[in-house]
Design a protein around this motif. Structure first.
Motif, mmCIF file in Angstrom:
data_model
loop_
_atom_site.group_PDB
_atom_site.id
_atom_site.type_symbol
_atom_site.label_atom_id
_atom_site.label_comp_id
_atom_site.label_asym_id
_atom_site.label_seq_id
_atom_site.Cartn_x
_atom_site.Cartn_y
_atom_site.Cartn_z
ATOM 1 N N ALA A 168 92.795 79.020 65.274
ATOM 2 C CA ALA A 168 92.302 79.015 64.009
ATOM 3 C C ALA A 168 91.213 79.957 63.699
ATOM 4 O O ALA A 168 91.090 80.439 62.495
ATOM 5 C CB ALA A 168 91.207 77.794 63.732
ATOM 6 N N ALA A 169 90.941 80.646 64.617
ATOM 7 C CA ALA A 169 89.781 81.815 64.380
ATOM 8 C C ALA A 169 90.590 82.999 64.026
ATOM 9 O O ALA A 169 90.072 83.884 63.223
ATOM 10 C CB ALA A 169 89.049 82.104 65.473
ATOM 11 N N PHE A 170 91.816 83.015 64.232
ATOM 12 C CA PHE A 170 92.621 84.200 63.689
ATOM 13 C C PHE A 170 92.931 83.948 62.254
ATOM 14 O O PHE A 170 93.281 84.982 61.610
ATOM 15 C CB PHE A 170 93.980 84.346 64.634
ATOM 16 C CG PHE A 170 94.075 84.957 65.923
ATOM 17 C CD1 PHE A 170 94.663 86.129 65.841
ATOM 18 C CD2 PHE A 170 93.666 84.138 67.040
ATOM 19 C CE1 PHE A 170 94.558 86.931 67.218
ATOM 20 C CE2 PHE A 170 93.684 84.582 68.150
ATOM 21 C CZ PHE A 170 94.102 85.899 68.350
ATOM 22 N N VAL A 171 93.026 82.617 61.721
ATOM 23 C CA VAL A 171 93.532 82.287 60.520
ATOM 24 C C VAL A 171 92.705 82.626 59.386
ATOM 25 O O VAL A 171 92.776 83.386 58.335
ATOM 26 C CB VAL A 171 94.058 81.028 60.439
ATOM 27 C CG1 VAL A 171 94.625 80.672 58.801
ATOM 28 C CG2 VAL A 171 95.097 80.731 61.253
ATOM 29 N N THR A 172 91.549 81.899 59.447
ATOM 30 C CA THR A 172 90.630 81.871 58.219
ATOM 31 C C THR A 172 90.025 83.227 57.858
ATOM 32 O O THR A 172 89.747 83.460 56.692
ATOM 33 C CB THR A 172 89.488 80.820 58.351
ATOM 34 O OG1 THR A 172 88.573 81.014 59.547
ATOM 35 C CG2 THR A 172 89.969 79.248 58.217
ATOM 36 N N PRO A 173 89.453 83.990 58.973
ATOM 37 C CA PRO A 173 89.111 85.260 58.478
ATOM 38 C C PRO A 173 90.014 86.189 57.743
ATOM 39 O O PRO A 173 89.613 86.930 56.817
ATOM 40 C CB PRO A 173 88.504 86.116 59.860
ATOM 41 C CG PRO A 173 88.499 85.073 60.805
ATOM 42 C CD PRO A 173 89.495 83.821 60.340
ATOM 43 N N GLN A 174 91.344 86.026 57.940
ATOM 44 C CA GLN A 174 92.342 86.765 57.107
ATOM 45 C C GLN A 174 92.402 86.307 55.704
ATOM 46 O O GLN A 174 92.686 87.353 54.830
ATOM 47 C CB GLN A 174 93.735 86.764 57.777
ATOM 48 C CG GLN A 174 93.580 87.049 59.311
ATOM 49 C CD GLN A 174 92.902 88.064 59.793
ATOM 50 O OE1 GLN A 174 92.864 89.315 59.287
ATOM 51 N NE2 GLN A 174 91.939 87.822 60.782
ATOM 52 N N ILE A 175 92.064 85.205 55.576
ATOM 53 C CA ILE A 175 92.084 84.613 54.059
ATOM 54 C C ILE A 175 91.039 85.156 53.443
ATOM 55 O O ILE A 175 91.174 85.718 52.491
ATOM 56 C CB ILE A 175 92.132 83.102 54.062
ATOM 57 C CG1 ILE A 175 93.260 82.466 54.619
ATOM 58 C CG2 ILE A 175 91.901 82.700 52.668
ATOM 59 C CD1 ILE A 175 94.702 82.503 54.026
ATOM 60 N N TRP A 176 89.985 84.988 53.978
ATOM 61 C CA TRP A 176 88.752 85.709 53.064
ATOM 62 C C TRP A 176 88.842 86.924 53.173
ATOM 63 O O TRP A 176 88.542 87.570 51.869
ATOM 64 C CB TRP A 176 87.415 85.254 53.972
ATOM 65 C CG TRP A 176 86.876 83.906 54.087
ATOM 66 C CD1 TRP A 176 86.916 83.196 55.064
ATOM 67 C CD2 TRP A 176 86.600 83.120 53.045
ATOM 68 N NE1 TRP A 176 86.660 81.968 54.891
ATOM 69 C CE2 TRP A 176 86.418 81.582 53.574
ATOM 70 C CE3 TRP A 176 86.571 83.166 51.411
ATOM 71 C CZ2 TRP A 176 86.158 80.699 52.878
ATOM 72 C CZ3 TRP A 176 86.292 81.924 50.711
ATOM 73 C CH2 TRP A 176 85.976 80.718 51.511
ATOM 74 N N ALA A 177 89.179 87.891 54.305
ATOM 75 C CA ALA A 177 89.384 89.277 53.972
ATOM 76 C C ALA A 177 90.280 89.748 52.977
ATOM 77 O O ALA A 177 90.228 90.931 52.489
ATOM 78 C CB ALA A 177 89.700 89.812 55.363
ATOM 79 N N SER A 178 91.638 89.063 52.709
ATOM 80 C CA SER A 178 92.673 89.493 52.055
ATOM 81 C C SER A 178 92.170 89.320 50.586
ATOM 82 O O SER A 178 92.771 89.914 49.766
ATOM 83 C CB SER A 178 94.000 88.772 52.554
ATOM 84 O OG SER A 178 94.248 89.042 53.842
ATOM 85 N N ILE A 179 91.516 88.310 50.225
ATOM 86 C CA ILE A 179 91.429 88.011 48.836
ATOM 87 C C ILE A 179 90.872 89.237 48.028
ATOM 88 O O ILE A 179 91.361 89.511 46.899
ATOM 89 C CB ILE A 179 90.407 86.702 48.534
ATOM 90 C CG1 ILE A 179 91.227 85.438 49.174
ATOM 91 C CG2 ILE A 179 89.805 86.536 47.403
ATOM 92 C CD1 ILE A 179 90.360 84.339 49.341
ATOM 93 N N PRO A 180 89.853 89.669 48.481
ATOM 94 C CA PRO A 180 89.606 91.199 47.707
ATOM 95 C C PRO A 180 90.476 92.083 47.368
ATOM 96 O O PRO A 180 90.335 92.986 46.595
ATOM 97 C CB PRO A 180 88.243 91.542 48.433
ATOM 98 C CG PRO A 180 87.678 90.539 49.323
ATOM 99 C CD PRO A 180 89.007 89.815 49.463
#
Length: 391
Positions: free
Chosen positions: A103-115
């Motif tokens: 799960a630690a792989f997943v959520t940071p990619q969402i936050w970082a990809s949005i901008p």
């Protein structure tokens, strides 16, 4: 599309987070462990998520976020499904830990990809959708876990594993490539060194930790207080918590209208002050309806604040957004741990909710001060009106 993908991804991850809590009595009996020890099944997931996130952040910043996201989500789906076939307590601990790691792989990619994937004026709105996914999962996760566990304790894990696999397929089809930055590939320690060399970033991340400590300290003991002082049962407490999660989700999704009208900095200041007032007034509520109303008001402010806090953190870098997102998650879990330790003592030593709410108010005032020192409520110099010149 990115907003709804973010919502769905965070919803699945969040539902797995809250899924186990209502199942603990059943799992404790199944694996023949005490109630106290059974809580390790919750902690194992959180520990894997928080600690491994510190490694995943720098790792992901130099790579395509689509690849990291899909790899992590696949591992998460498999690990969650494996929980449903655990043969003993230690196998369950291992699989829960593994689910947290992936799960630690997943959520940071969402936050970082949005901008990167949305227009600048849509960043906060899209982050609001992601935050709403986590909020709705809180509303759904607890009752869903209890309902599915009534069929079999295996069923919730297999359902979430299957739902994760379905979400993976959607992401595989539509989530675009988000290449990493060369600047982020300079090494694990150099990334953290560069971030923490900024005094402003240090203030921001410290303020975020203090803020989450105050929030989760209060939130963790709402159910205990409602039961002890108002005599609510498990079902009634669940309904109250669901109402708080719903309030948070609604403002996460629709708060962007308020933010556009007031501006991000003014909205954040009002949001934190409003939260202080709501939590400060809660212990003096004359009845349960007023108490839940004040807590719901606080949750509404939480929903508005969350995307603003995350966008404020991520705005400090373009090369290390995954690292910053992971740091924010670790700070959240650290705040939850500190709040849980402190809140239990205060709930015993003070009447009603006074000690718990008092601590939350103090920490939120401190967080507000730290954000002010970091310049979170001031417009950048480029946005300020030029000083008048002498005639």
């Amino acid at each position: 599309m990115i907003a709804w993908m973010s919502f769905a991804t965070m919803f699945v991850i969040g539902t797995d987070t809250f899924l186990v809590a209502p199942m603990l009595p059943t799992l404790a009996a199944t694996f023949d462990v005490s109630t106290g020890v059974s809580g390790w099944m919750v902690s194992a997931y959180a520990l894997g998520f928080a600690l491994f996130g510190l490694i995943v952040g720098p790792f992901s910043d130099g790579r395509d976020r689509r690849t990291v996201l899909l790899t992590g989500f696949a591992g998460f789906a498999i690990a969650t499904a494996l929980c449903g076939v655990a043969q003993n307590f230690w196998m369950m601990i291992a699989f829960r830990l593994l689910a947290g790691v992936f799960a630690a792989f997943v959520t940071p990619q969402i936050w970082a990809s949005i901008p990167v994937l949305v227009k600048p004026d849509q960043v906060v709105r899209t982050m609001g959708f992601a935050g709403a996914g986590m909020s709705v999962s809180q509303v759904v996760g607890v009752p869903l876990g209890g309902w599915l566990a009534a069929v079999s304790w295996h069923t919730p894990f297999w359902c979430i594993g299957g739902l994760s696999a379905l979400a993976w397929l959607v992401l595989f089809r539509v989530f675009p490539s988000v290449p990493g930055t060369r600047a982020a590939g300079n090494g694990f320690f150099s990334i953290y060194s560069d971030l923490f060399s900024s005094a402003t970033f240090r203030l921001y991340i410290l303020a975020y930790l203090v803020y989450q400590t105050g929030v989760f300290e209060a939130f963790s003991f709402i159910g205990t207080w409602l039961s002890r002082d108002f005599g609510l049962g498990v079902a009634a407490i669940g309904a109250c918590v669901a109402a708080l999660g719903l309030a948070m989700a609604l403002t996460s999704i629709f708060g962007s209208h308020v933010i556009r009208r007031l501006g991000e900095r003014r909205t954040l200041a009002i949001g934190i002050i409003g939260l202080i007032i709501a939590y400060g007034a809660t212990p003096f509520a004359p009845n349960v309806a007023v108490a839940v109303g004040l807590l719901a008001l606080g949750s509404a402010f939480l929903g508005i604040n969350y995307p603003l806090l995350m966008s404020g953190l991520i705005a400090h870098t373009t090369a290390a957004r995954g690292t910053v997102s992971s740091l924010a998650t670790t700070a959240l879990y650290a705040g939850t741990t500190i709040g849980g330790l402190v809140g239990g003592v205060l709930l015993v030593r003070f009447d009603g909710f006074l000690g718990v709410a008092g601590f939350s108010v103090v920490t939120l005032v401190l967080a507000l001060t730290l954000y002010a020192l970091a310049g979170a409520f001031r417009a950048p110099k480029a946005e300020r009106a030029p000083a008048p010149t002498a005639a």
